[in-house]
Motif scaffolding. Structure first.
Motif, PDB file in Angstrom:
ATOM      1  N   ALA A 139      85.848  22.198 133.722  1.00 29.63           N
ATOM      2  CA  ALA A 139      84.538  21.650 133.370  1.00 29.63           C
ATOM      3  C   ALA A 139      85.523  21.666 131.827  1.00 29.63           C
ATOM      4  CB  ALA A 139      83.470  21.989 133.258  1.00 29.63           C
ATOM      5  N   ALA A 140      84.964  20.239 131.024  1.00 33.37           N
ATOM      6  CA  ALA A 140      86.098  19.769 130.013  1.00 33.37           C
ATOM      7  C   ALA A 140      85.924  20.780 129.109  1.00 33.37           C
ATOM      8  CB  ALA A 140      85.166  18.202 129.205  1.00 33.37           C
ATOM      9  N   GLN A 141      84.443  21.165 129.027  1.00 40.59           N
ATOM     10  CA  GLN A 141      84.264  22.463 127.537  1.00 40.59           C
ATOM     11  C   GLN A 141      84.386  24.079 127.732  1.00 40.59           C
ATOM     12  OE1 GLN A 141      82.363  21.510 130.264  1.00 40.59           O
ATOM     13  NE2 GLN A 141      80.121  21.685 130.337  1.00 40.59           N
ATOM     14  N   GLU A 142      84.744  23.978 129.750  1.00 38.67           N
ATOM     15  CA  GLU A 142      85.276  25.324 129.994  1.00 38.67           C
ATOM     16  C   GLU A 142      87.255  25.756 129.558  1.00 38.67           C
ATOM     17  OE1 GLU A 142      83.787  25.583 132.961  1.00 38.67           O
ATOM     18  OE2 GLU A 142      81.549  26.194 132.991  1.00 38.67           O
ATOM     19  N   ASP A 143      87.620  24.114 129.730  1.00 40.91           N
ATOM     20  CA  ASP A 143      88.805  24.234 129.377  1.00 40.91           C
ATOM     21  C   ASP A 143      89.294  24.018 127.984  1.00 40.91           C
ATOM     22  OD1 ASP A 143      91.723  23.792 130.402  1.00 40.91           O
ATOM     23  OD2 ASP A 143      91.234  21.459 131.171  1.00 40.91           O
ATOM     24  N   PRO A 144      90.360  24.961 127.940  1.00 37.17           N
ATOM     25  CA  PRO A 144      90.825  25.440 126.274  1.00 37.17           C
ATOM     26  C   PRO A 144      91.313  24.352 126.303  1.00 37.17           C
ATOM     27  CG  PRO A 144      91.921  26.827 127.746  1.00 37.17           C
ATOM     28  CD  PRO A 144      90.609  26.459 128.471  1.00 37.17           C
ATOM     29  N   ALA A 145      91.545  24.130 124.630  1.00 36.64           N
ATOM     30  CA  ALA A 145      93.067  23.121 124.305  1.00 36.64           C
ATOM     31  C   ALA A 145      93.750  23.058 124.057  1.00 36.64           C
ATOM     32  CB  ALA A 145      92.208  21.981 122.731  1.00 36.64           C
ATOM     33  N   ALA A 146      94.439  24.948 124.386  1.00 36.65           N
ATOM     34  CA  ALA A 146      95.892  25.600 124.178  1.00 36.65           C
ATOM     35  C   ALA A 146      95.879  26.938 124.373  1.00 36.65           C
ATOM     36  CB  ALA A 146      96.447  25.026 122.407  1.00 36.65           C
ATOM     37  N   LEU A 147      96.690  26.727 124.679  1.00 39.05           N
ATOM     38  CA  LEU A 147      97.226  28.666 124.938  1.00 39.05           C
ATOM     39  C   LEU A 147      98.090  29.155 123.517  1.00 39.05           C
ATOM     40  CD1 LEU A 147      97.367  29.070 128.984  1.00 39.05           C
ATOM     41  CD2 LEU A 147      95.445  29.362 127.410  1.00 39.05           C
ATOM     42  N   VAL A 148      97.984  30.643 123.074  1.00 34.91           N
ATOM     43  CA  VAL A 148      98.748  30.541 122.639  1.00 34.91           C
ATOM     44  C   VAL A 148      99.558  31.370 124.040  1.00 34.91           C
ATOM     45  CG1 VAL A 148      99.596  32.577 121.168  1.00 34.91           C
ATOM     46  CG2 VAL A 148      97.082  31.384 120.932  1.00 34.91           C
ATOM     47  N   VAL A 149     100.993  30.707 123.514  1.00 33.79           N
ATOM     48  CA  VAL A 149     102.529  31.210 124.562  1.00 33.79           C
ATOM     49  C   VAL A 149     103.067  32.360 123.309  1.00 33.79           C
ATOM     50  CG1 VAL A 149     104.770  30.901 125.378  1.00 33.79           C
ATOM     51  CG2 VAL A 149     102.222  29.458 125.701  1.00 33.79           C
ATOM     52  N   ARG A 150     103.228  32.235 122.459  1.00 32.75           N
ATOM     53  CA  ARG A 150     104.630  32.778 121.183  1.00 32.75           C
ATOM     54  C   ARG A 150     103.830  33.697 120.154  1.00 32.75           C
ATOM     55  NH1 ARG A 150     108.858  37.085 122.558  1.00 32.75           N
ATOM     56  NH2 ARG A 150     110.120  37.187 121.468  1.00 32.75           N
ATOM     57  N   VAL A 151     103.697  34.510 119.784  1.00 33.09           N
ATOM     58  CA  VAL A 151     103.498  35.224 118.230  1.00 33.09           C
ATOM     59  C   VAL A 151     104.937  35.993 117.610  1.00 33.09           C
ATOM     60  CG1 VAL A 151     101.868  36.317 116.552  1.00 33.09           C
ATOM     61  CG2 VAL A 151     101.151  35.190 118.691  1.00 33.09           C
ATOM     62  N   SER A 152     105.115  35.363 116.935  1.00 33.99           N
ATOM     63  CA  SER A 152     106.303  36.279 115.676  1.00 33.99           C
ATOM     64  C   SER A 152     105.922  36.358 114.339  1.00 33.99           C
ATOM     65  CB  SER A 152     107.704  34.754 115.677  1.00 33.99           C
ATOM     66  OG  SER A 152     107.938  35.055 117.244  1.00 33.99           O
ATOM     67  N   GLY A 153     105.817  37.806 114.048  1.00 36.86           N
ATOM     68  CA  GLY A 153     105.302  38.167 113.081  1.00 36.86           C
ATOM     69  C   GLY A 153     103.942  38.363 112.773  1.00 36.86           C
ATOM     70  N   THR A 154     103.061  37.329 111.968  1.00 37.64           N
ATOM     71  CA  THR A 154     101.291  38.163 111.574  1.00 37.64           C
ATOM     72  C   THR A 154     100.764  36.569 111.287  1.00 37.64           C
ATOM     73  OG1 THR A 154     101.941  39.749 110.571  1.00 37.64           O
ATOM     74  CG2 THR A 154     100.121  38.632 109.773  1.00 37.64           C
ATOM     75  N   VAL A 155     100.000  36.493 112.989  1.00 39.54           N
ATOM     76  CA  VAL A 155      99.222  35.511 113.483  1.00 39.54           C
ATOM     77  C   VAL A 155      98.030  35.813 112.941  1.00 39.54           C
ATOM     78  CG1 VAL A 155      99.209  32.688 114.435  1.00 39.54           C
ATOM     79  CG2 VAL A 155     101.464  34.169 113.780  1.00 39.54           C
ATOM     80  N   GLN A 156      96.867  35.139 112.130  1.00 42.97           N
ATOM     81  CA  GLN A 156      95.868  35.015 113.081  1.00 42.97           C
ATOM     82  C   GLN A 156      94.748  34.523 113.632  1.00 42.97           C
ATOM     83  OE1 GLN A 156      94.010  36.753 109.326  1.00 42.97           O
ATOM     84  NE2 GLN A 156      93.766  38.833 110.659  1.00 42.97           N
ATOM     85  N   VAL A 157      93.802  34.135 113.978  1.00 44.29           N
ATOM     86  CA  VAL A 157      92.817  32.912 114.483  1.00 44.29           C
ATOM     87  C   VAL A 157      91.524  32.857 114.205  1.00 44.29           C
ATOM     88  CG1 VAL A 157      92.275  31.622 117.150  1.00 44.29           C
ATOM     89  CG2 VAL A 157      94.660  32.359 116.885  1.00 44.29           C
ATOM     90  N   ARG A 158      90.795  31.481 113.679  1.00 43.20           N
ATOM     91  CA  ARG A 158      89.222  31.764 113.941  1.00 43.20           C
ATOM     92  C   ARG A 158      89.304  30.858 114.989  1.00 43.20           C
ATOM     93  NH1 ARG A 158      87.522  32.376 108.350  1.00 43.20           N
ATOM     94  NH2 ARG A 158      89.136  31.307 107.534  1.00 43.20           N
ATOM     95  N   HIS A 159      88.118  31.218 115.692  1.00 42.00           N
ATOM     96  CA  HIS A 159      87.156  31.393 116.473  1.00 42.00           C
ATOM     97  C   HIS A 159      85.972  29.794 115.676  1.00 42.00           C
ATOM     98  CE1 HIS A 159      89.927  32.093 120.063  1.00 42.00           C
ATOM     99  NE2 HIS A 159      90.230  33.249 119.228  1.00 42.00           N
ATOM    100  N   GLY A 160      85.712  29.120 115.399  1.00 48.79           N
ATOM    101  CA  GLY A 160      84.699  28.578 115.015  1.00 48.79           C
ATOM    102  C   GLY A 160      84.391  29.334 113.909  1.00 48.79           C
ATOM    103  N   GLY A 161      83.370  29.617 113.378  1.00 48.02           N
ATOM    104  CA  GLY A 161      83.183  30.802 112.460  1.00 48.02           C
ATOM    105  C   GLY A 161      83.008  31.839 111.928  1.00 48.02           C
TER     106      GLY A 161
END
Length: 313
Positions: free
Chosen positions: A25-47
């Motif tokens: 279902a669309a609401q359960e299907d993510p828009a993207a996946l993280v495939v690779r991280v190089s260095g320092t990367v953060q993610v903010r989900h919603g608020g």
């Protein structure tokens, strides 16, 4: 037991209840996946507060990817395109284009790992257990598939052994092949020897010089149709602009697991972890635990499952 409901990006319980034959279902299907991280990367989900990005992490529209200076995250979008993020970016609904089959394969395989029974007792008969006086067979074992017709065999040494003899035979008949491996406990069928037959099942055993052979273990050689699918899938990874042995390791691990090539999947996941630049998402630790369990490496599988549980709390 998990103490709280997982965050939306890690909602594996929902995935486990979804029919794999039907699209998510669309609401359960993510828009993207993280495939690779190089260095320092953060993610903010919603608020929520930003947290370190993890390989395999699921991103919804509106989530933010926040790389530090000189860092980057590589994303695979639902449309099957890649996105190289080098500055603060808000995830949007992906535009058409790319190879959506690769994204679908990835989501299906992660869902299977999340809903699998690898933690149960059903695989315990295949666990590696040293037997005094016998060389314990490490790989290949448990009826798993190898991707090469000249496979590598590994076993644990026996105290006092002065050499080993390995025997490989087709289980449906034929003359057994026997080789003296010297003191080596890792041995590859030489290229000069006849290749094992694609799709055939073999049994192998090892005996120390002057000692008794170990109990046989079976394995299967990759069939020709699977080899063709593997070649096409790796071409698909390359078509995304990724190196299957480099920044495409995450997708390579997914392909190998999907095709039942457990040894190759384990190697790809190990290389992915060794490359650094971010931990794995809970989904990938579940996948790693399943793979280690199938390999017979029970203690390591437990560590991976515990890591997944910690992330899911």
């Amino acid at each position: 037991m998990r103490k709280s409901t997982p965050a939306p990006t890690r909602l594996l319980a929902v995935l486990a209840t979804i029919s794999l034959a039907a699209p998510l279902a669309a609401q359960e299907d993510p828009a993207a996946l993280v495939v690779r991280v190089s260095g320092t990367v953060q993610v903010r989900h919603g608020g929520a507060a930003p947290a370190p990005a993890t390989v395999g992490e699921r991103l919804a529209p509106g989530d933010e990817v926040l790389p530090a200076s000189g860092s980057r995250a590589l994303l695979l979008t639902r449309s099957g395109a890649t996105l190289n993020v080098t500055e603060n970016t808000t995830v949007a609904e992906p535009a058409a284009g790319g190879n959506p089959d690769m994204f679908d394969r990835t989501m299906r395989t992660l869902a299977q790992a999340a809903s699998g029974d690898a933690r149960g007792a059903g695989l315990r008969q295949g666990m590696i257990r040293p037997i005094p006086g016998e060389p314990t067979l490490v790989a290949p074992r448990n009826g798993l598939t190898v991707a090469t017709a000249h496979p590598t065999f590994r076993w644990m040494p026996v105290d006092g052994a002065t050499g080993y003899m390995i025997q490989v035979r087709r289980i449906d008949g034929g003359r057994p092949m026997r080789f003296d491996t010297g003191m080596d406990t890792e041995w590859t069928l030489p290229e000069g020897e006849a290749a094992l037959e694609a799709g055939a099942t073999y049994a192998w055993t090892v005996a120390p010089e002057g000692g008794r052979p170990t109990r046989e273990q079976q394995f299967q050689v990759m069939a020709a149709d699977v080899a063709g699918e593997l070649e096409q899938a790796m071409a698909d990874v390359s078509s995304l602009g990724l190196d299957p042995r480099g920044d495409g390791l995450f997708l390579s691990a997914i392909v190998y697991r999907d095709l039942g090539l457990v040894y190759e999947a384990h190697e790809a996941l190990s290389d992915l972890e060794a490359a650094g630049g971010g931990d794995l998402a809970a989904e990938l630790y579940l996948l790693k635990g399943e793979i280690l369990s199938r390999l017979g490496r029970a203690d390591e599988a437990t560590v991976a499952f515990d890591r997944a549980d910690a992330l899911l709390r």
